[in-house]
Motif scaffolding. Structure first.
Motif, PDB file in Angstrom:
ATOM      1  N   MET A  89     -22.533  13.543   6.424  1.00 51.12           N
ATOM      2  CA  MET A  89     -22.005  14.140   7.040  1.00 51.12           C
ATOM      3  C   MET A  89     -23.478  15.464   7.777  1.00 51.12           C
ATOM      4  SD  MET A  89     -19.379  16.624   6.221  1.00 51.12           S
ATOM      5  CE  MET A  89     -19.152  18.018   7.016  1.00 51.12           C
ATOM      6  N   THR A  90     -23.719  16.100   8.768  1.00 53.28           N
ATOM      7  CA  THR A  90     -24.742  16.329   9.291  1.00 53.28           C
ATOM      8  C   THR A  90     -23.443  17.929   9.599  1.00 53.28           C
ATOM      9  OG1 THR A  90     -24.316  15.639  11.589  1.00 53.28           O
ATOM     10  CG2 THR A  90     -26.018  14.720  10.045  1.00 53.28           C
ATOM     11  N   ASN A 213     -24.219  16.786  -2.266  1.00 50.96           N
ATOM     12  CA  ASN A 213     -24.986  16.016  -1.757  1.00 50.96           C
ATOM     13  C   ASN A 213     -24.349  15.595  -0.370  1.00 50.96           C
ATOM     14  OD1 ASN A 213     -26.721  15.488  -3.941  1.00 50.96           O
ATOM     15  ND2 ASN A 213     -25.552  13.553  -4.683  1.00 50.96           N
ATOM     16  N   VAL A 214     -22.565  14.969  -0.007  1.00 51.14           N
ATOM     17  CA  VAL A 214     -22.219  14.941   1.052  1.00 51.14           C
ATOM     18  C   VAL A 214     -22.574  15.993   2.188  1.00 51.14           C
ATOM     19  CG1 VAL A 214     -20.235  14.798   2.579  1.00 51.14           C
ATOM     20  CG2 VAL A 214     -20.452  13.002   0.669  1.00 51.14           C
ATOM     21  N   VAL A 529     -14.530  14.368   6.606  1.00 52.15           N
ATOM     22  CA  VAL A 529     -15.339  14.283   5.324  1.00 52.15           C
ATOM     23  C   VAL A 529     -16.204  13.442   5.834  1.00 52.15           C
ATOM     24  CG1 VAL A 529     -16.388  15.500   2.942  1.00 52.15           C
ATOM     25  CG2 VAL A 529     -14.476  16.041   4.480  1.00 52.15           C
ATOM     26  N   LEU A 530     -15.726  12.599   5.201  1.00 47.93           N
ATOM     27  CA  LEU A 530     -16.134  10.647   4.814  1.00 47.93           C
ATOM     28  C   LEU A 530     -15.767   9.421   5.938  1.00 47.93           C
ATOM     29  CD1 LEU A 530     -15.231  10.317   1.206  1.00 47.93           C
ATOM     30  CD2 LEU A 530     -16.768  11.479   2.083  1.00 47.93           C
ATOM     31  N   PHE A 574     -15.345  19.512  11.300  1.00 49.47           N
ATOM     32  CA  PHE A 574     -16.382  18.203  10.618  1.00 49.47           C
ATOM     33  C   PHE A 574     -16.231  16.642  10.917  1.00 49.47           C
ATOM     34  CE2 PHE A 574     -14.496  21.886   7.431  1.00 49.47           C
ATOM     35  CZ  PHE A 574     -16.091  22.373   7.301  1.00 49.47           C
ATOM     36  N   GLY A 575     -15.517  16.524  11.867  1.00 48.87           N
ATOM     37  CA  GLY A 575     -14.576  14.853  12.707  1.00 48.87           C
ATOM     38  C   GLY A 575     -16.227  14.241  12.994  1.00 48.87           C
ATOM     39  N   VAL A 576     -17.092  13.523  11.907  1.00 46.73           N
ATOM     40  CA  VAL A 576     -18.545  13.190  12.671  1.00 46.73           C
ATOM     41  C   VAL A 576     -17.875  12.615  13.994  1.00 46.73           C
ATOM     42  CG1 VAL A 576     -20.029  11.366  12.440  1.00 46.73           C
ATOM     43  CG2 VAL A 576     -19.172  12.985  10.644  1.00 46.73           C
ATOM     44  N   GLY A 577     -16.879  11.913  14.566  1.00 48.11           N
ATOM     45  CA  GLY A 577     -16.662  11.192  16.094  1.00 48.11           C
ATOM     46  C   GLY A 577     -16.104  12.262  17.191  1.00 48.11           C
TER      47      GLY A 577
END
Length: 621
Positions: A89-90, A213-214, A529-530, A574-577
C-alpha cells in the motif's frame, strides 16, 4: 576536498559492484524462472494429452508439477523482491516528503530483511525433516521440493541486502536498520509481558503490527508473515517450522497452479492481438451510438477480465485500444479513468478469476460452481454502470462516428472469432467438468500460441523471455501472499479466534441478511487496504463456514465477498486499483475523483442487488 572526492569515488565503486552482482545473479534467477514456467507448461500439457488423448494418465505428472510449482513460487518471489514488485500500500507514503518517502522505502526493505533472517533457520530445519519423507509416485525425497523454501528465503535475503545498498542513502540505511532492530528487541524483551494478555495478543500482532507495517509501505506478504512469526514466537510454544509448513501448504496447492498459467495466458492474448480483436468487434457494434465506446469498454472488460491474473493487466489490454478514439469524441479524461476503475470492480467475479480460484483452494467450494455463479453478477454490475453511462450521455450531441455496415461487422466478427472462442472454451470446460482450471489454462496457452502464429500472424518471439519472467514475478508475488496469509489464518484458527468470530456473527440481528450486510462493510474496508487474495486466504476459512451455518449459499456468499472487495479495491482514496486505473489512463487521481461517485453509486447498488437476490449467483447452478 580530495578526501571527499576519494570517499565519493569509493562509494560509487561499491555501488557499482553491488549493482553488478545484483544484475548477474538476477539474470540467472530470471533465466531459471523462465525455464520453470516452460517446464510447468510441458509437464501439465503432457499430462492433459496423456489423459484425454491416450487415456493413460501420467501418475507422476501432478507430483512433479507440484515440486516445480513450489520452486517457481519461491524464485518468482525472489524476482519480485529484486524488482520491488511485491504488492504494498503506497497511499500514505506517496503523500509524504521525498526525504521521508526514501526513508520509509528503506525501512520497508529492512522489515522484509528482518523477517527473512528470522525465518531462514527454521526453513532449513523444515527441509531437513522433510528429507526423510519420500514422494509416493516418483519415490524421491520430498526435500527436492521443500528445499525451495530455504533457497528462496536465502536468495530474498541476499537480494534484499543488495537492494538496500542500491537504493538507500547511508544515513537512511542506518536509521531504518536501527529502527527495525529496536522494534524487534523491544518485542523480544516484552515477551514476559505478552504471555498473560491471552487473546489481546491477536489485536497487538494481527491488527497493530500488520496495520503499522502496511500503512508504512511494507509489502503485504511480509507484513502478514512478520506479524505471524512474532505472534507464534513470543506468545505460543509452537515450533516455528510449523509456520514454514503452513506457508509451504499455502503456496504449493495444485489448484493454485492455474495462477501462473492464466497470468501467461493473459499476456499471450495481448501480445497476439486477440484482446484488440475482441475490442474491435464490440466497437463495430456499438461505437456509433451515444456513449457507445463507454459501453464497449464495459463489455470488453467483461470479456477479457480475469484471465491475466492482474486487474491492472486487464485494464492495460483494453484501455489503449479505446481511449484515443474516446478522447477524439470529446470524452473527459477524468471520466475515462473513473469508468475504467469501476469496470475493474465490476468484473471481479468473471471467470477465470484468480480470486475465485483462490476461494476454491482455501474453502473447498467447487471452482466449477464459482465459475458458473460468477457470470451473472458481473453482468448485473455492468448493467448498473451502463445505466450511468446512458444517463450521462443522453443529452450529448449524436455521435459523429459512422455506423459500421453489416459487412464490416461480419468481417470484424470473423477476425475476433478465435479470440472470442477462448474465454468461452475456458469457462465451459471448467463448468462442465471436462477439465480442471489448471488443465484448461494450459490448453489455453497452446491455443493462444497457435492462434497467434497461424491466424493473427502476430507473435513476437523476442518478447517471450520477458513475458515468462513477468509471469514468474507476478505469480511469485501473489503466491507468497497466499503462503503468508495461510500461516496467519492458521495462527488465528489455533488461537480460538474463529470460534469467537462465529459466535459473534451468529448473534448479529437480522439473521442471514444482517450477516451479509456486515460482510459487505467488512470486505469493502479490507479490500480498500489489502489486495483481494490475502483477504480471501485470511478470512475465507473463517467466514465461509459461518455463512453455511447462517443458511447462505457458499457460491452466493463468494460473489458478495468478491464484489465487495472489488468495490473497496477500486474506490478512492485508499483503493490501489483506482490509482492503477489512473496511471493507465495517464490522468491525475484528483481529476478523476469527481467523476467516480456516480459510477461508485451504481456499483454499490449492484452489490446490494447481488447480495439480496441470490438467484443472480445461484440461478444456473
Amino acid at each position: 576536498m580530495y578526501a571527499a572526492s576519494t570517499c565519493q569515488a569509493g562509494s560509487a565503486g561499491k555501488r557499482g559492484l553491488v549493482a553488478g552482482c545484483d544484475r548477474a545473479l538476477g539474470r540467472l534467477i530470471e533465466a531459471v524462472c523462465a525455464v520453470l514456467v516452460l517446464a510447468e507448461i510441458a509437464v501439465l500439457f503432457s499430462g492433459v494429452v496423456a489423459r484425454y488423448a491416450f487415456h493413460n494418465p501420467l501418475v507422476w505428472s501432478d507430483e512433479l508439477a507440484g515440486m516445480l510449482f513450489l520452486w517457481l513460487s519461491m524464485l518468482g518471489s525472489v524476482v519480485a523482491l529484486r524488482r520491488g514488485e511485491h504488492m504494498r500500500m503506497t497511499v500514505v507514503i506517496a503523500r509524504v516528503s521525498p526525504g521521508a518517502r526514501a526513508l520509509l522505502d528503506v525501512m520497508a526493505i529492512g522489515v522484509s530483511i528482518a523477517f527473512l533472517a528470522l525465518i531462514l533457520p527454521h526453513a532449513f530445519e523444515y527441509a531437513a525433516e522433510d528429507a526423510m519423507v519420500s514422494t509416493p509416485a516418483l519415490d524421491i525425497s520430498s526435500a527436492w521440493g521443500s528445499s525451495a523454501l530455504p533457497v528462496g528465503f536465502g536468495l530474498m535475503l541476499l537480494f534484499g541486502l543488495l537492494r538496500l545498498v542500491a537504493v538507500g542513502r547511508p544515513r537512511d540505511i542506518a536509521a531504518a536498520l536501527a529502527a527495525v532492530a529496536t522494534a524487534v528487541l523491544l518485542f523480544w524483551l516484552a515477551q514476559p509481558l505478552l504471555a498473560p494478555l491471552g487473546k489481546f495478543n491477536l489485536v497487538i500482532f494481527f491488527v497493530g503490527v500488520v496495520s503499522v507495517n502496511v500503512f508504512l509501505g511494507v509489502p503485504i506478504a511480509f507484513s502478514f508473515a512478520l506479524s505471524t512469526f512474532g505472534y507464534l514466537a513470543l506468545t505460543t510454544q509452537t515450533p516455528l517450522l510449523v509456520m514454514v509448513g503452513r506457508m509451504n501448504e499455502g503456496m504449493s496447492s495444485l489448484i493454485l497452479l492455474a495462477v501462473p498459467m492464466f497470468v501467461l495466458l493473459g499476456q499471450l492474448m495481448e501480445m497476439t492481438g486477440m484482446a484488440r480483436a475482441m475490442v474491435g468487434f464490440l466497437a463495430s457494434l456499438l461505437g456509433h451510438v451515444r456513449g457507445g465506446l463507454s459501453y464497449v469498454l464495459i463489455g470488453s472488460m467483461y470479456l477479457v477480465s480475469g484471465i491475466s491474473g492482474s486487474k491492472v493487466a486487464d485494464m492495460a489490454a483494453v484501455a489503449p485500444a479505446l481511449f484515443p478514439e474516446m478522447k477524439q469524441r470529446g470524452a473527459k479524461p477524468g471520466d475515462l479513468a473513473a469508468l475504467l476503475s469501476c469496470t475493474g470492480a465490476q468484473t471481479e467475479t468473471i471467470p477465470p478469476s484468480i480470486v475465485l480460484i483462490t476461494i476454491g483452494s482455501v474453502t473447498g467450494v467447487s471452482i466449477a460452481a464459482l465459475f458458473t455463479g460468477g457470470m451473472l453478477p458481473g453482468a448485473a454490475l455492468g448493467l448498473t454502470l451502463g445505466l450511468i453511462v446512458w444517463a450521462r450521455s443522453r443529452h450529448q450531441a449524436p455521435s459523429q462516428a459512422r455506423r459500421a455496415s453489416s459487412g464490416e461487422i461480419g468481417r470484424s466478427l470473423l477476425k475476433a472469432s478465435p479470440a472470442l472462442v477462448l474465454p468461452v472454451l475456458i469457462r465451459a470446460a471448467v463448468v462442465e467438468g471436462v477439465a480442471t482450471a489448471t488443465e484448461v489454462s494450459t490448453i489455453g496457452i497452446v491455443y493462444s500460441v497457435l492462434t497467434g502464429l497461424l491466424f493473427y500472424r502476430c507473435f513476437d518471439w523476442k518478447r517471450l523471455p520477458a513475458m515468462l519472467v513477468e509471469t514468474a514475478a507476478l505469480s511469485g508475488a501473489i503466491l507468497f501472499i497466499v503462503g503468508a496469509a495461510t500461516s496467519m489464518a492458521w495462527g488465528l484458527t489455533q488461537s480460538g479466534f474463529s470460534r469467537d468470530l462465529a459466535a459473534w456473527m451468529a448473534a448479529l440481528p437480522g439473521g442471514a441478511n444482517g450477516f451479509l450486510l456486515v460482510s459487505i462493510g467488512v470486505f469493502v474496508l479490507l479490500g480498500s487496504v489489502l489486495e483481494g487474495i490475502p483477504v480471501i486466504v485470511l478470512f475465507g476459512p473463517l467466514l465461509f463456514p459461518i455463512a453455511r451455518q447462517m443458511g447462505v449459499n457458499e457460491v452466493h456468499y463468494a460473489m458478495v465477498v468478491v464484489l465487495s472487495m472489488g468495490l473497496g479495491l477500486f474506490a478512492p482514496p485508499f483503493g490501489v486499483g483506482y490509482y492503477g486505473a489512473c496511471a493507465i489512463s495517464k490522468v491525475d487521481p484528483d481529476e478523476a475523483m469527481p467523476h467516480m461517485w456516480g459510477y461508485l453509486a451504481a456499483l454499490v447498488a449492484g452489490v446490494f442487488l447481488v447480495a439480496f437476490v441470490p438467484w443472480i449467483s445461484t440461478g444456473f447452478l
